[in-house]
Design an enzyme around this catalytic site. Structure first.
Site, short mmCIF file in Angstrom:
data_model
loop_
_atom_site.label_atom_id
_atom_site.label_comp_id
_atom_site.label_asym_id
_atom_site.label_seq_id
_atom_site.Cartn_x
_atom_site.Cartn_y
_atom_site.Cartn_z
CG ASP A 63 -0.26 -0.43 2.44
OD1 ASP A 63 1.03 -0.59 2.61
OD2 ASP A 63 -0.94 -1.34 3.28
CG ASP A 132 -9.14 -1.33 11.75
OD1 ASP A 132 -8.15 -2.36 11.40
OD2 ASP A 132 -9.53 -0.35 11.15
CG HIS A 134 -5.82 -2.47 8.71
ND1 HIS A 134 -6.13 -1.14 9.39
CD2 HIS A 134 -4.73 -2.59 8.53
CE1 HIS A 134 -5.07 -0.55 9.79
NE2 HIS A 134 -4.07 -1.59 9.25
CD GLU A 139 -9.05 0.39 8.03
OE1 GLU A 139 -9.08 -0.11 8.64
OE2 GLU A 139 -8.20 1.83 7.99
C1 F6R Z 1 1.31 -1.51 5.92
C2 F6R Z 1 -0.04 -2.24 6.11
C3 F6R Z 1 -0.66 -2.22 7.25
C4 F6R Z 1 0.02 -2.51 8.49
C5 F6R Z 1 -0.78 -2.25 9.83
C6 F6R Z 1 -0.09 -2.34 11.02
O1 F6R Z 1 1.96 -1.57 4.79
O2 F6R Z 1 -0.44 -3.03 5.26
O3 F6R Z 1 -1.87 -3.38 7.37
O4 F6R Z 1 0.79 -3.72 8.67
O5 F6R Z 1 -1.34 -1.10 10.00
O6 F6R Z 1 0.84 -1.56 11.35
P1 F6R Z 1 2.04 -1.53 12.35
O7 F6R Z 1 2.89 -2.53 11.95
O8 F6R Z 1 2.57 -0.03 12.19
O9 F6R Z 1 1.21 -1.73 13.58
#
Ligand code: F6R
Length: 256
Positions: A63, A132, A134, A139
């Protein structure tokens, strides 16, 4: 799903790095899916220290924020160069990250899907998980069949990511993300999670019903998923003793 619980995030990162190293050894021209955020940092550090050969590897990131130029300190382009790419011998033309500044976002997303297909699909996808539930930035209530597209971040995710931007207001509202359908086509998914704040999302992903309300739960429908957790992230799992027992009793040929 294989749930692997380790005493610390460092121990998880070492195991995950061994899995990636094995993938690159078995196929030096592997196609990897990569994640950003706090979760993969230790893994990337381990991989850099291993001095693997990345010269034929192709990567696709999950992403990117819409509206952030590549050079912005918090863009995922910057993140990947700072934390991995500039330390390894990967060919620049083999790196793919969605373009958050694309003028024609639907076209950019369709091109991204096409590039993944043309590369032969993703062999191993690294995933983190949001509080959450994702994966990527799919989401809750994302279509479980979704492809790469623009998504609006949930308020909770913007709150969680405010730590990188200084304030919640500065966190972009939109992202381009691979879809859940895209992630489901990776041959192996490697989900990492650390810390107590991920424990509920992990319990829902691994033991809850498959539901778009908890996007990571869709991984239950994937044939090869490894969920690598520290003790805190595993702490809400009902069948924790079973997962430990399975891991302790793996046949030697299945060892990581
Ligand atoms: C990032 C991504 C997100 C993160 C998630 C957890 O490329 O795809 O799904 O893996 O938001 O973020 P952290 O690791 O910062 O807790």
């Amino acid at each position: 799903m294989e749930v692997i619980i380790q005493p610390s995030a460092e121990a998880v990162a070492k195991i995950a790095a061994r899995m990636l190293a094995r993938q690159l050894l078995e196929n030096p021209a592997s196609v990897l899916g990569l994640a950003t955020g706090s979760t993969p940092l230790l893994l990337y550090r381990e991989l850099i220290a291993m001095r693997l050969d990345w010269s034929r590897v192709t990567t696709f990131n999950l992403d990117e924020y819409v509206g952030l130029p590549r050079t912005h300190a918090q863009s995922y382009h910057s993140f990947m160069w700072k934390n991995l790419f500039r330390h390894i011998n990967i060919a620049r033309e083999n790196i793919h990250i969605p373009d958050g500044m694309a003028e024609d976002i639907p076209k950019c997303c369709a091109d991204y899907e096409r590039r993944i297909r043309d590369a032969g699909g993703i062999d191993l996808q690294v995933l983190g998980i949001g509080t959450d539930g994702h994966i990527g930035f799919n989401e809750p209530t994302s279509s479980l069949a979704s492809r790469t597209r623009i998504k609006t971040l949930a308020e909770r995710t913007r709150r969680d990511n405010a730590r990188f931007f200084g304030s919640e207001d500065a966190v972009p509202r939109h992202v381009i993300t691979m879809g859940i359908g895209t992630i489901m086509e990776a041959r192996l998914n490697l989900l990492l999670a650390f810390g107590e704040n991920k424990a509920r999302a992990i319990a829902e992903a691994v033991e809850g019903p498959v539901s778009s309300a908890h996007p990571a739960s869709m991984l239950q429908m994937h044939p090869v998923v490894k969920v690598c957790l520290d003790e805190a992230a595993a702490s809400r799992l009902q069948r924790i003793d079973y997962y430990r027992w399975v891991y302790a009793n793996k046949p030697a040929w299945q060892a990581i």
